[in-house]
Design an enzyme around this catalytic site. Sequence first.
Site, PDB file in Angstrom:
ATOM      1  N   SER A  79       0.832  -1.191   0.000  1.00 35.42           N
ATOM      2  CA  SER A  79       0.000   0.000   0.000  1.00 35.42           C
ATOM      3  C   SER A  79       0.880   1.261   0.000  1.00 35.42           C
ATOM      4  CB  SER A  79      -0.960  -0.058   1.187  1.00 35.42           C
ATOM      5  OG  SER A  79      -1.971   0.886   1.094  1.00 35.42           O
ATOM      6  N   ASP A 125      -8.655  -4.131  -6.352  1.00 37.50           N
ATOM      7  CA  ASP A 125      -8.189  -3.556  -5.089  1.00 37.50           C
ATOM      8  C   ASP A 125      -8.994  -2.292  -4.796  1.00 37.50           C
ATOM      9  OD1 ASP A 125      -6.660  -2.063  -3.119  1.00 37.50           O
ATOM     10  OD2 ASP A 125      -4.953  -3.344  -3.604  1.00 37.50           O
ATOM     11  N   HIS A 151      -7.229  -5.882  -0.862  1.00 32.84           N
ATOM     12  CA  HIS A 151      -6.135  -4.919  -0.871  1.00 32.84           C
ATOM     13  C   HIS A 151      -4.805  -5.631  -0.704  1.00 32.84           C
ATOM     14  CE1 HIS A 151      -3.984  -1.270  -0.494  1.00 32.84           C
ATOM     15  NE2 HIS A 151      -3.896  -1.257   0.830  1.00 32.84           N
TER      16      HIS A 151
END
Length: 513
Positions: free
Chosen positions: A227, A454, A482
Site C-alpha cells: 500500500s 483492489d 487490498h
Amino acid sequence: MDISRSTLRAIGAAFAAVALLLAGCTSGAASPRTASPTKAATRAALAAYYEQKLSWHECRGGAGFECATLKAPLDYARPDDGHDLKLAVSRKKASGPGKRLGSLMVNPGGPGGSAIDYLQSYAGIGYPARVRARYDLVAMDPRGVAASEPITCLGDKQMDAFTQTDQTPDAPAETRSLVASYQKFARGCAARSGEILGHVSTVEAARDMDLLREVLGDRKLTYVGASYGTFLGATYADLFPRRVGRLVLDGALDPALASEQINRDQTAGFETAFTAFAKDCVRRASCPLGTRDVPQARERLTAFFTRLDAHPVRTGEPRRLGESLATTGVLAALYDEGAWPQLRTALRSAMRGDGSGLLTLADLYYERDGDGSYANLMYANPAVNCLDLPPAFRTPADVRKSLPAFQKASPVFGKALAWSALNCAYWPVRPTGTPHPLHAKGAAPIVVVGTTRDPATPYTWARSLASQLTSATLLTYNGDGHTAYGRGSACIDTAIDTYLLTGTPPPSGKRCN
C-alpha cells in the site's frame, strides 16, 4: 462479531492513503531556521548517523524478536543542529537453514501503520518459512508513527466525537460543523505534536531507511512494502537507485497523481470492491441488501446510510452508529474479501437496530482499542499525506464543485469521500512534495504487484508505477482485496518468494488468478 485473524491483519495493517475522516491542523507552521550549512559540513554530520551502532535487546514479549533504537536527524538539511529523532527498530534473525541473504525490511502501509506491529504479529511468523530462513526480517516504525516519536492530536474522547462527525453535510450549518471539527482536530495536532509535523515526509522516511540499511551492514536494500509502503519504497529507489537490491511493491500508489485524483480514484476503487461484494451477497438468501441485483443492493445501502444520518442506532454502549461510523465500517470490510461474511452479518444487525457489528469494524479501521484508546494511525496519516502533496481541496466550495465527479465514481461513497478530502486544507505546515513520476534509473529489477479489484490502491496505479520505474516488472493478481502477497494465491507467493530468494523477477506481464 467474530473477526478472523486474517481479516484483522488485512484491515488493521495495510491501509492505503485514503483520507477518510482525517483532519489537518491549523496553527503556526514550523519555524524557519537560519542559513544552511555547507554541503561538506552536512556530509560530515550525516556520517556520524551512518556510522552508529545499534544496541539490540530482546523485545518485550520475547518470541525471538530483538529491538533497538536508531538515531536520525530531524532535518536532513541540517543534521548538525542537535535535533535528533529516536526511531524504533525490530528484527527477527534468519532461522536457517541456508546461507543468510541479509536483511529484508517490511512496511505495511498507511501512512501510519506500525511496521513493528506488522513484523511481530504477522511477517515475522507468517512469511513463508523459506524466506524467513534466509533473511533477517526487519521493521522500523517511520518517523511520527507508533513507537517512533508518534504524532498525536486529540484525546480519546475527542477522537470519539471526531469519528462521529457528519461527513455528508446537507445544509450550511452542517458544513460549518464539519469544518469546525477539522479545525478542532487541527488545533490539537499543532498543540500536541509541534516541530516534528514538518519532518514526517515520505522522502525523510526513505532517508531513514537508508540509514538503517547501512547500520544493518547491508550493501543494498531488500524490501517488501504494501500500500503506502510502495510509495515509500519507490521513493527510496528514486533517491538511491544504486542501493536497490530486491524490492517488492504490493498494492501500488501512483506518485504522479495529484491529491484530488488520488481521492477520486480511490472512491472508484471502493465502488468496484462494493460491486464485487454485492454480486456475492445478492446470490445468498440471507443478503441484507436484497437478492435481486447490484443496483438494488446499492440503493438499499444508500437508503440505509440516509436513515442513519437522521436516526443513529444503538450499539450497546454510549456511542451510537450514525452514517459516518457505518460508512467507515463498510469501507473497512471492503479491504479484504475475507471480511465479507462479517460485513453481511453486521449490516443485517444494523438494519434491525443493532449497530455493534459495524461499530466494531469502524473501530478496527481507526485502531480504537476496547478500552477506548486510539493508536496514532489516524494522526500520523494526515501528517504524512498533507506534507507529501498539496491539498485536494482548499474550501468547501471546491468540494461542492467536485461532488458530481465523486458521486459518479461511487453513488454510495462518493459524497462522504469527497468531503473527507478537505482535510489537508487546514494543515499547519506547507507541503514539501509535489506529484511527479519516479524513475529510479539504474536500479536493479523491481517487482510491482497490482490487484485488479483492489479497493484502496486501484490496479491502474500499479500499471502506472510499473511503467514509471525503469527496471520494474508488473505482477498482476486477478482478484479482490487490498494487496496480494500472503493472501492465499500460491501463484503470487511463489513468484515473489522466487524473486526474493534468487533475484529473478517474474516474467513481464505475468498474471495470477
